[in-house]
Motif scaffolding. Sequence first.
Motif, PDB file in Angstrom:
ATOM      1  N   THR A 134       0.959  -1.423   0.128  1.00 14.88           N
ATOM      2  CA  THR A 134      -0.058   0.093   0.027  1.00 14.88           C
ATOM      3  C   THR A 134       1.019   1.296   0.102  1.00 14.88           C
ATOM      4  O   THR A 134       0.277   2.458  -0.179  1.00 14.88           O
ATOM      5  CB  THR A 134      -0.886  -0.096   1.334  1.00 14.88           C
ATOM      6  OG1 THR A 134      -0.154   0.217   2.313  1.00 14.88           O
ATOM      7  CG2 THR A 134      -1.885  -1.129   1.165  1.00 14.88           C
ATOM      8  N   MET A 136       3.069   1.931  -2.012  1.00 13.62           N
ATOM      9  CA  MET A 136       3.106   2.402  -3.344  1.00 13.62           C
ATOM     10  C   MET A 136       2.022   3.158  -4.220  1.00 13.62           C
ATOM     11  O   MET A 136       2.113   3.592  -5.140  1.00 13.62           O
ATOM     12  CB  MET A 136       3.486   1.156  -4.192  1.00 13.62           C
ATOM     13  CG  MET A 136       4.717   0.571  -3.710  1.00 13.62           C
ATOM     14  SD  MET A 136       5.497  -1.095  -4.937  1.00 13.62           S
ATOM     15  CE  MET A 136       3.884  -2.140  -4.395  1.00 13.62           C
ATOM     16  N   ILE A 137       1.007   2.979  -3.290  1.00 11.58           N
ATOM     17  CA  ILE A 137      -0.361   3.706  -3.756  1.00 11.58           C
ATOM     18  C   ILE A 137      -0.107   5.195  -3.281  1.00 11.58           C
ATOM     19  O   ILE A 137      -0.153   5.423  -2.302  1.00 11.58           O
ATOM     20  CB  ILE A 137      -1.608   3.086  -3.286  1.00 11.58           C
ATOM     21  CG1 ILE A 137      -1.451   1.640  -3.561  1.00 11.58           C
ATOM     22  CG2 ILE A 137      -2.727   3.839  -3.859  1.00 11.58           C
ATOM     23  CD1 ILE A 137      -2.662   1.064  -3.080  1.00 11.58           C
ATOM     24  N   PRO A 138      -0.219   6.233  -4.414  1.00 11.83           N
ATOM     25  CA  PRO A 138      -0.387   7.761  -4.022  1.00 11.83           C
ATOM     26  C   PRO A 138      -1.449   7.943  -3.175  1.00 11.83           C
ATOM     27  O   PRO A 138      -2.328   7.548  -3.208  1.00 11.83           O
ATOM     28  CB  PRO A 138       0.010   8.305  -5.336  1.00 11.83           C
ATOM     29  CG  PRO A 138       0.167   7.377  -6.455  1.00 11.83           C
ATOM     30  CD  PRO A 138      -0.273   6.070  -5.790  1.00 11.83           C
ATOM     31  N   GLY A 139      -1.189   9.006  -2.359  1.00 16.80           N
ATOM     32  CA  GLY A 139      -2.197   9.448  -1.479  1.00 16.80           C
ATOM     33  C   GLY A 139      -3.431   9.924  -2.418  1.00 16.80           C
ATOM     34  O   GLY A 139      -4.397  10.009  -1.808  1.00 16.80           O
ATOM     35  N   GLU A 140      -2.927  10.633  -3.326  1.00 13.79           N
ATOM     36  CA  GLU A 140      -4.135  11.272  -4.281  1.00 13.79           C
ATOM     37  C   GLU A 140      -5.006  10.330  -4.757  1.00 13.79           C
ATOM     38  O   GLU A 140      -6.274  10.653  -4.821  1.00 13.79           O
ATOM     39  CB  GLU A 140      -3.376  11.913  -5.250  1.00 13.79           C
ATOM     40  CG  GLU A 140      -2.664  13.249  -5.062  1.00 13.79           C
ATOM     41  CD  GLU A 140      -1.245  13.064  -4.515  1.00 13.79           C
ATOM     42  OE1 GLU A 140      -0.607  13.826  -3.813  1.00 13.79           O
ATOM     43  OE2 GLU A 140      -0.925  11.617  -4.421  1.00 13.79           O
ATOM     44  N   VAL A 141      -4.499   8.943  -4.882  1.00 11.91           N
ATOM     45  CA  VAL A 141      -5.589   7.732  -5.417  1.00 11.91           C
ATOM     46  C   VAL A 141      -6.717   7.728  -4.386  1.00 11.91           C
ATOM     47  O   VAL A 141      -7.885   7.600  -4.559  1.00 11.91           O
ATOM     48  CB  VAL A 141      -4.732   6.571  -5.595  1.00 11.91           C
ATOM     49  CG1 VAL A 141      -5.806   5.664  -6.109  1.00 11.91           C
ATOM     50  CG2 VAL A 141      -3.790   7.008  -6.793  1.00 11.91           C
ATOM     51  N   THR A 142      -6.390   7.743  -3.101  1.00 12.51           N
ATOM     52  CA  THR A 142      -7.283   7.238  -1.933  1.00 12.51           C
ATOM     53  C   THR A 142      -8.069   8.430  -1.387  1.00 12.51           C
ATOM     54  O   THR A 142      -8.795   8.344  -0.499  1.00 12.51           O
ATOM     55  CB  THR A 142      -6.527   6.373  -0.915  1.00 12.51           C
ATOM     56  OG1 THR A 142      -5.655   7.409  -0.266  1.00 12.51           O
ATOM     57  CG2 THR A 142      -5.801   5.315  -1.438  1.00 12.51           C
ATOM     58  N   SER A 169      -0.295   4.091   9.397  1.00 16.95           N
ATOM     59  CA  SER A 169       0.244   4.259   8.205  1.00 16.95           C
ATOM     60  C   SER A 169       1.177   3.094   8.030  1.00 16.95           C
ATOM     61  O   SER A 169       1.685   2.239   9.059  1.00 16.95           O
ATOM     62  CB  SER A 169       1.273   5.374   8.082  1.00 16.95           C
ATOM     63  OG  SER A 169       2.362   5.415   9.272  1.00 16.95           O
TER      64      SER A 169
END
Length: 295
Positions: A134, A136-142, A169
């Motif tokens: 998780t 690797m997932i940008p914060g903007e995606v979630t 986190s």
Amino acid sequence: MQTQIHQAQTPAAAAKTRLWGRRKIGRYAVSYFFLLLISVIMVIPFLWTLSTSLKGQDEAIYSMPPQFIPQSFTLENFATVWNSLPIPTYLWNSTVLAFFGVLLPVIFSSMAAFPLARMNFKGKQLIFLIIVATMMIPGEVTMIPVYLILNKLGLLGSYTGVILPAAVSAFGIFLMRQGFLGIPKEIEESAVIDGANVWRIFLSIMMPMVRPMMATLAILSFIGSWNNFLWPYLVIEDDKLYPLTLGLYNLKGTFVTNTRLIAAGSVIALLPILIVFISFQSYFIKGVQSGAVKG
């Protein structure tokens, strides 16, 4: 009486030793040169901001070469920022958000990392890999899904809506897991023999032994929470609840921007971070070194 036999080094061996010493000194010199160069590059923006905040209205800001020493020091910019904005209110709001932004990640990340590091159960490695993935997932995606969830829960416009998404986190879990992995297994086994249960081992033995990691996570969480801008901007609607970073955004005018005032506000916002980091830098360095060795 014992006879000590000293064997003299051959000229070739002595020359080889001197050559190795010179190469070692050369490597150290190159390393320190690049470290010093990087440090200068990193500190120049801060010095320019500090210099700009202390310059009067008649002094040039964007001169070439840059003038880091103001011709006449003035605190007028700080006074203007303090009097034009409710800085004490913004500081209090930022302090509240930073307090919970540090406390909750340290507690929840430690509680999640302890079983991943010290317990054996089916699927432990898979769970850890999913948690790390998780990162690797940008914060903007979630950001949009989290915003919609908070809207359904009625938490928009409150501190809870800002604090809750960052309460734990993946990085915090990873960091604390590294700290727990570095504790010898014999210490835990001795506690079990003495009759300590899991909570006793976790609270009384493990947590005190990972203080450097906790301090590292606390410092990083504090910096992230104190500097957070976008998420409070989306969640908080009442300007009386604005943190300092969001409140200083009001210094940006519609048509004219006073760079000196923005620099003064930035220095005010930076001071708490410097104080916290200087106060806990020894723990931070120990935590970084520990993670580097055990990671």
